[in-house]
Structures are given as structure tokens and as C-alpha cells.
Design a protein around this motif. Structure first.
Motif, short mmCIF file in Angstrom:
data_model
loop_
_atom_site.label_atom_id
_atom_site.label_comp_id
_atom_site.label_asym_id
_atom_site.label_seq_id
_atom_site.Cartn_x
_atom_site.Cartn_y
_atom_site.Cartn_z
N GLU A 174 44.78 41.71 44.14
CA GLU A 174 45.97 41.26 44.84
C GLU A 174 45.59 40.69 46.19
O GLU A 174 44.73 41.25 46.88
CB GLU A 174 46.96 42.42 45.03
CG GLU A 174 47.52 42.98 43.73
CD GLU A 174 48.52 44.10 43.99
OE1 GLU A 174 48.79 44.39 45.18
OE2 GLU A 174 49.01 44.68 43.02
N ALA A 175 46.22 39.60 46.56
CA ALA A 175 45.98 39.02 47.88
C ALA A 175 46.73 39.84 48.93
O ALA A 175 47.66 40.58 48.63
CB ALA A 175 46.45 37.57 47.91
N GLY A 176 46.31 39.69 50.19
CA GLY A 176 47.01 40.33 51.29
C GLY A 176 46.72 41.80 51.47
O GLY A 176 47.43 42.49 52.21
N GLN A 177 45.68 42.32 50.83
CA GLN A 177 45.32 43.72 51.03
C GLN A 177 44.73 43.90 52.43
O GLN A 177 44.10 42.99 52.97
CB GLN A 177 44.30 44.16 49.99
CG GLN A 177 44.80 44.12 48.56
CD GLN A 177 43.77 44.65 47.59
OE1 GLN A 177 43.34 45.81 47.67
NE2 GLN A 177 43.34 43.80 46.66
N PRO A 178 44.93 45.08 53.03
CA PRO A 178 44.41 45.29 54.39
C PRO A 178 42.89 45.23 54.41
O PRO A 178 42.22 45.78 53.54
CB PRO A 178 44.92 46.69 54.75
CG PRO A 178 45.20 47.35 53.44
CD PRO A 178 45.66 46.25 52.52
N THR A 183 40.37 46.33 47.43
CA THR A 183 39.58 46.58 46.23
C THR A 183 39.94 45.54 45.17
O THR A 183 40.95 44.86 45.27
CB THR A 183 39.84 47.98 45.65
OG1 THR A 183 41.22 48.09 45.28
CG2 THR A 183 39.50 49.07 46.67
N PHE A 184 39.10 45.44 44.17
CA PHE A 184 39.43 44.62 43.00
C PHE A 184 38.75 45.25 41.79
O PHE A 184 37.90 46.13 41.91
CB PHE A 184 39.00 43.16 43.20
CG PHE A 184 37.52 42.94 43.28
CD1 PHE A 184 36.75 42.71 42.13
CD2 PHE A 184 36.87 42.95 44.51
CE1 PHE A 184 35.39 42.49 42.21
CE2 PHE A 184 35.50 42.74 44.59
CZ PHE A 184 34.76 42.51 43.44
N LEU A 209 40.05 37.19 47.34
CA LEU A 209 41.27 37.83 46.86
C LEU A 209 42.37 36.81 46.61
O LEU A 209 43.11 36.91 45.62
CB LEU A 209 41.74 38.89 47.86
CG LEU A 209 40.78 40.08 48.05
CD1 LEU A 209 41.30 41.00 49.15
CD2 LEU A 209 40.61 40.85 46.75
N ARG A 210 42.49 35.83 47.51
CA ARG A 210 43.51 34.79 47.30
C ARG A 210 43.23 34.00 46.03
O ARG A 210 44.13 33.71 45.24
CB ARG A 210 43.56 33.84 48.51
CG ARG A 210 44.23 34.40 49.74
CD ARG A 210 44.58 33.28 50.73
NE ARG A 210 43.42 32.46 51.07
CZ ARG A 210 42.62 32.72 52.11
NH1 ARG A 210 42.87 33.78 52.88
NH2 ARG A 210 41.60 31.94 52.38
N THR A 211 41.95 33.64 45.84
CA THR A 211 41.58 32.86 44.67
C THR A 211 41.84 33.63 43.39
O THR A 211 42.43 33.11 42.44
CB THR A 211 40.09 32.47 44.74
OG1 THR A 211 39.86 31.72 45.94
CG2 THR A 211 39.68 31.64 43.55
N VAL A 212 41.41 34.88 43.36
CA VAL A 212 41.57 35.70 42.16
C VAL A 212 43.05 35.92 41.85
O VAL A 212 43.47 35.89 40.67
CB VAL A 212 40.85 37.05 42.33
CG1 VAL A 212 41.21 37.99 41.20
CG2 VAL A 212 39.34 36.82 42.39
N SER A 213 43.85 36.16 42.87
CA SER A 213 45.27 36.44 42.64
C SER A 213 45.99 35.26 42.01
O SER A 213 47.01 35.43 41.32
CB SER A 213 45.96 36.84 43.95
OG SER A 213 45.98 35.75 44.87
N THR A 214 45.49 34.05 42.23
CA THR A 214 46.12 32.86 41.63
C THR A 214 45.66 32.64 40.19
O THR A 214 46.30 31.89 39.44
CB THR A 214 45.79 31.60 42.43
OG1 THR A 214 44.37 31.36 42.41
CG2 THR A 214 46.27 31.74 43.87
N LEU A 215 44.57 33.31 39.81
CA LEU A 215 44.03 33.13 38.47
C LEU A 215 44.51 34.18 37.48
O LEU A 215 44.39 34.00 36.27
CB LEU A 215 42.48 33.17 38.51
CG LEU A 215 41.80 32.10 39.37
CD1 LEU A 215 40.30 32.32 39.39
CD2 LEU A 215 42.12 30.70 38.83
N THR A 216 45.05 35.29 38.01
CA THR A 216 45.49 36.37 37.14
C THR A 216 46.98 36.37 36.96
O THR A 216 47.71 35.68 37.65
CB THR A 216 45.04 37.72 37.74
OG1 THR A 216 45.53 37.85 39.08
CG2 THR A 216 43.54 37.83 37.74
#
Length: 216
Positions: A174-178, A183-184, A209-216
Motif C-alpha cells: 500500500e502506498a502512503g505507509q509511514p 512493509t510489503f 510502494l507507489r509503483t506497486v500499489s498501482t499494479l495490484t
């Protein structure tokens, strides 16, 4: 962002520029596998190496923090904690409720699946806990440096230790994690998963995180 030498090395391994990459670690100790499973995997190390800073930290912990904790507990005991309360607490800790997680939140718990097999060889590739997860257009690559310690900004001798097609593995995040707590998960086609954290280089971590969140 990652230094040029890190980017160049990643490009050489992948044969293309990575879509995103981040240095990370297993955020918790690897749970002890069954002896026969560990033996079948070559009895590799299950803990990272211990640079001198960890020894210093251990000395501070045992000779400063532990006495302080013991003194605090002694004060609580002298303060009159009831025996009934203590019995209740012990019962709560040892009741074996379904929420207990023998895998410690590190992975799914099945040592015979992909995530478990990856863990059994994790520190055999390098005693340093840091691993570089690189996303390419068609695969996920995991890299490690043979050094005992490394700097995520200057490492240039890391090599691929595992590679999975996008049909075999995907990254969930998830994007925006502190920062400092993000974690991922690497989730594999057989249903197993591995959780990673302690993301190095904040800008790389945010981009990853931003990239991954757009792919899932």
C-alpha cells in the motif's frame, strides 16, 4: 534516489532499467524450521551476521536496559500486585488461542512452499540482512551482496539470488505507509507469502510502494 552505481548494477542484472527497486530486510527473526526440513535444505544459517554495532547494542541492552526493567518489575511486585491478577495474566498468555502465529508474521508458515524454501536459504546468500528487490516489466528479482555489511547507497557488487516471473510472484503493498514502518509482501503462485520491511532510502521506498500499489 539510488546512486548511479547501484542503478548501473541493477540495469546490468536485469538487462533493462528497473521499474522500481528498494533495499529491504526481513523485519523479524526467522522462526525455527523443523529439523528435518532445515537439514534437507542444507542447514544454512537462519540469522544475519553480527557487525560490531550489534555487539555494542547488546552490551547496552544487558547492562543498562535489563537492570532498569528488572528494577521496575521489582517495584511493581513490592507495590502489591495481587496473586489472582498474576494468575489471570499467565492464563491469558498460555491459552493457545487461535490468534497465535507460529510463523511470527514473517511468512505463511509452510516450509515446503516457495516462501518457506526462500527463507531457508535467505542468509546463505549473504550474512548481511539487506536484500534488493527489483521490479522489471516481466519479473521480480531479488539480489544480495556477498559482503558482511553494505551501504544501500554505494553497493555495486550485489548479484541476483532469486528471480520470478510475474506469473510466479507479485508484490503487494500500500502506498502512503509511514516511513520507517512500511512493509510489503512477496506473494507466490502457490499461495505462500513473505513479508519484508525496514525499507532503506526513503525516496526509493516511497517510489517502490507507489509503483506497486498501482499494479495490484
Amino acid at each position: 534516489m539510488a546512486k548511479r552505481k547501484v542503478q548501473r548494477r541493477a540495469r546490468k542484472i536485469l538487462g533493462e532499467d528497473p521499474v522500481a527497486m528498494v533495499w529491504c530486510e526481513i523485519g523479524k527473526p526467522i522462526p525455527a524450521p523443523p529439523k528435518e526440513v532445515h537439514r534437507a535444505a542444507g542447514k544454512g544459517r537462519l540469522k544475519p551476521g553480527h557487525p560490531w554495532l550489534l555487539y555494542v547494542g547488546g552490551v547496552v541492552f544487558f547492562f543498562v536496559l535489563v537492570p532498569m526493567v528488572l528494577i521496575g518489575k521489582l517495584g511493581d511486585m513490592l507495590g502489591g500486585t495481587s496473586s489472582g491478577e498474576g494468575t489471570t495474566r499467565r492464563a491469558v498468555r498460555s491459552d493457545g488461542r487461535p490468534g497465535d502465529d507460529p510463523a511470527g508474521g514473517v511468512f505463511d508458515g509452510d516450509w515446503h512452499l516457495t516462501a518457506g524454501q526462500l527463507l531457508l536459504r535467505w542468509y546463505g546468500h549473504s550474512p548481511d540482512p539487506k536484500r534488493l528487490v527489483m521490479l522489471a516489466r516481466d519479473r521480480v528479482c531479488l539480489a544480495a551482496s556477498p559482503r558482511r555489511t553494505l551501504s544501500p547507497t554505494t553497493a555495486d557488487d550485489f548479484r541476483a539470488v532469486a528471480e520470478f516471473s510475474l506469473d510466479e510472484a507479485r508484490v503487494e503493498a500500500e502506498a502512503g505507509q509511514p516511513r520507517g514502518f512500511a512493509t510489503f509482501r512477496l506473494r507466490f503462485a502457490d499461495g505462500s507469502w513473505l513479508e519484508l520491511g525496514r525499507l532503506a532510502e526513503p525516496e526509493d521506498a516511497d517510489h517502490f510502494l507507489r509503483t506497486v500499489s498501482t499494479l495490484t
